[in-house]
Motif scaffolding. Structure first.
Motif, PDB file in Angstrom:
ATOM      1  N   UNK A   1      40.719   4.397  26.485  1.00  0.00           N
ATOM      2  CA  UNK A   1      39.773   3.623  27.290  1.00  0.00           C
ATOM      3  C   UNK A   1      38.444   4.356  27.451  1.00  0.00           C
ATOM      4  N   UNK A   2      38.509   5.668  27.687  1.00  0.00           N
ATOM      5  CA  UNK A   2      37.284   6.460  27.833  1.00  0.00           C
ATOM      6  C   UNK A   2      36.478   6.455  26.536  1.00  0.00           C
ATOM      7  N   UNK A   3      37.173   6.609  25.405  1.00  0.00           N
ATOM      8  CA  UNK A   3      36.489   6.590  24.109  1.00  0.00           C
ATOM      9  C   UNK A   3      35.841   5.236  23.863  1.00  0.00           C
ATOM     10  N   UNK A   4      36.579   4.170  24.123  1.00  0.00           N
ATOM     11  CA  UNK A   4      36.036   2.821  23.902  1.00  0.00           C
ATOM     12  C   UNK A   4      34.838   2.540  24.803  1.00  0.00           C
ATOM     13  N   UNK A   5      34.905   2.973  26.073  1.00  0.00           N
ATOM     14  CA  UNK A   5      33.787   2.763  26.999  1.00  0.00           C
ATOM     15  C   UNK A   5      32.538   3.480  26.521  1.00  0.00           C
ATOM     16  N   UNK A   6      32.702   4.735  26.088  1.00  0.00           N
ATOM     17  CA  UNK A   6      31.558   5.489  25.590  1.00  0.00           C
ATOM     18  C   UNK A   6      30.979   4.828  24.342  1.00  0.00           C
ATOM     19  N   UNK A   7      31.831   4.491  23.393  1.00  0.00           N
ATOM     20  CA  UNK A   7      31.374   3.884  22.141  1.00  0.00           C
ATOM     21  C   UNK A   7      30.669   2.556  22.385  1.00  0.00           C
TER      22      UNK A   7
ATOM     23  N   UNK B   1      31.421  11.314  31.149  1.00  0.00           N
ATOM     24  CA  UNK B   1      30.792  12.400  30.391  1.00  0.00           C
ATOM     25  C   UNK B   1      30.840  13.683  31.213  1.00  0.00           C
ATOM     26  N   UNK B   2      31.296  14.769  30.573  1.00  0.00           N
ATOM     27  CA  UNK B   2      31.351  16.050  31.289  1.00  0.00           C
ATOM     28  C   UNK B   2      30.269  17.022  30.836  1.00  0.00           C
ATOM     29  N   UNK B   3      29.748  16.850  29.612  1.00  0.00           N
ATOM     30  CA  UNK B   3      28.758  17.806  29.115  1.00  0.00           C
ATOM     31  C   UNK B   3      27.904  17.143  28.040  1.00  0.00           C
ATOM     32  N   UNK B   4      26.603  17.473  28.067  1.00  0.00           N
ATOM     33  CA  UNK B   4      25.642  16.983  27.070  1.00  0.00           C
ATOM     34  C   UNK B   4      24.838  18.181  26.585  1.00  0.00           C
ATOM     35  N   UNK B   5      24.766  18.368  25.264  1.00  0.00           N
ATOM     36  CA  UNK B   5      23.960  19.443  24.675  1.00  0.00           C
ATOM     37  C   UNK B   5      23.086  18.844  23.584  1.00  0.00           C
ATOM     38  N   UNK B   6      21.822  19.198  23.598  1.00  0.00           N
ATOM     39  CA  UNK B   6      20.880  18.667  22.618  1.00  0.00           C
ATOM     40  C   UNK B   6      20.365  19.767  21.706  1.00  0.00           C
ATOM     41  N   UNK B   7      20.162  19.400  20.444  1.00  0.00           N
ATOM     42  CA  UNK B   7      19.529  20.285  19.470  1.00  0.00           C
ATOM     43  C   UNK B   7      18.458  19.483  18.749  1.00  0.00           C
ATOM     44  N   UNK B   8      17.291  20.076  18.604  1.00  0.00           N
ATOM     45  CA  UNK B   8      16.176  19.390  17.970  1.00  0.00           C
ATOM     46  C   UNK B   8      16.078  19.779  16.503  1.00  0.00           C
ATOM     47  N   UNK B   9      15.886  18.803  15.665  1.00  0.00           N
ATOM     48  CA  UNK B   9      15.650  19.074  14.251  1.00  0.00           C
ATOM     49  C   UNK B   9      14.189  19.494  14.108  1.00  0.00           C
ATOM     50  N   UNK B  10      13.966  20.688  13.593  1.00  0.00           N
ATOM     51  CA  UNK B  10      12.600  21.168  13.386  1.00  0.00           C
ATOM     52  C   UNK B  10      11.986  20.556  12.139  1.00  0.00           C
TER      53      UNK B  10
END
Length: 175
Positions: free
Chosen positions: A84-90, A137-146
């Motif tokens: 259910x958590x996966x489906x909600x996020x998707x 959601x417990x954690x979000x991490x971002x990485x930028x493409x240079x």
């Protein structure tokens, strides 16, 4: 009922390669490129289409002139990985136009997103107003493409031919 081939020969592979380069190619141009006359070429394209080999025919736009200068990869970890958590996020992510790709992953993150944005302010708004509001959601991490070193949409194709894998019962059946 027409019998569809389970093996793609060199000509089928050549047709697929040409269509991956330019889906707007005319049948006459395609036939010349793969050394067929137009009618057999057209029939082969239709047979390949019936096999489900064409996912979509699209025009790829250049993001820079459209003001989409930031390409960001976002790793998302969920509190729980239940169905259910996966489906909600998707479902929530599928509605966001800036999300170009979304993958369910193994490893540290549950999902990897690729988003395009015009600027940092828009990215901040996306994360704060949309992403963080998705339940679970417990954690979000971002990485930028240079720099984009390579980007392609054409799949690697064998040169000699290919025997197609049997389709899943859930998707399509052989004719």
């Amino acid at each position: 009922m027409t019998t569809l081939p389970k093996h793609l020969d060199r000509t089928d592979i050549a047709i697929l390669a040409e269509l991956q380069k330019d889906s707007r190619i005319t049948n006459a141009e395609l036939a010349r490129a793969v050394h067929l006359s137009p009618t057999p070429c057209f029939n082969r394209v239709r047979a390949l289409e019936k096999l489900g080999l064409f996912k979509e025919r699209v025009t790829l736009l250049n993001p820079e002139p459209l003001g989409l200068h930031i390409n960001v990869f976002i790793q998302v970890r969920l509190e729980k990985q239940g169905e259910e958590a996966l489906m909600n996020f998707e479902h929530a992510i599928a509605e966001r136009p800036e999300v170009m790709e979304c993958y369910l992953m193994t490893g540290d993150a549950d999902y990897l997103l690729r988003v395009v944005m015009p600027d940092m302010k828009t990215l901040e708004r996306f994360i704060v107003e949309h992403l963080t509001k998705i339940p679970g959601i417990s954690n979000i991490r971002s990485s930028f493409a240079l720099k984009q070193v390579r980007y392609k949409t054409a799949l690697p194709l064998p040169t000699a031919g290919l025997t197609l894998a049997e389709p899943d019962n859930d998707t399509q059946e052989w004719a």
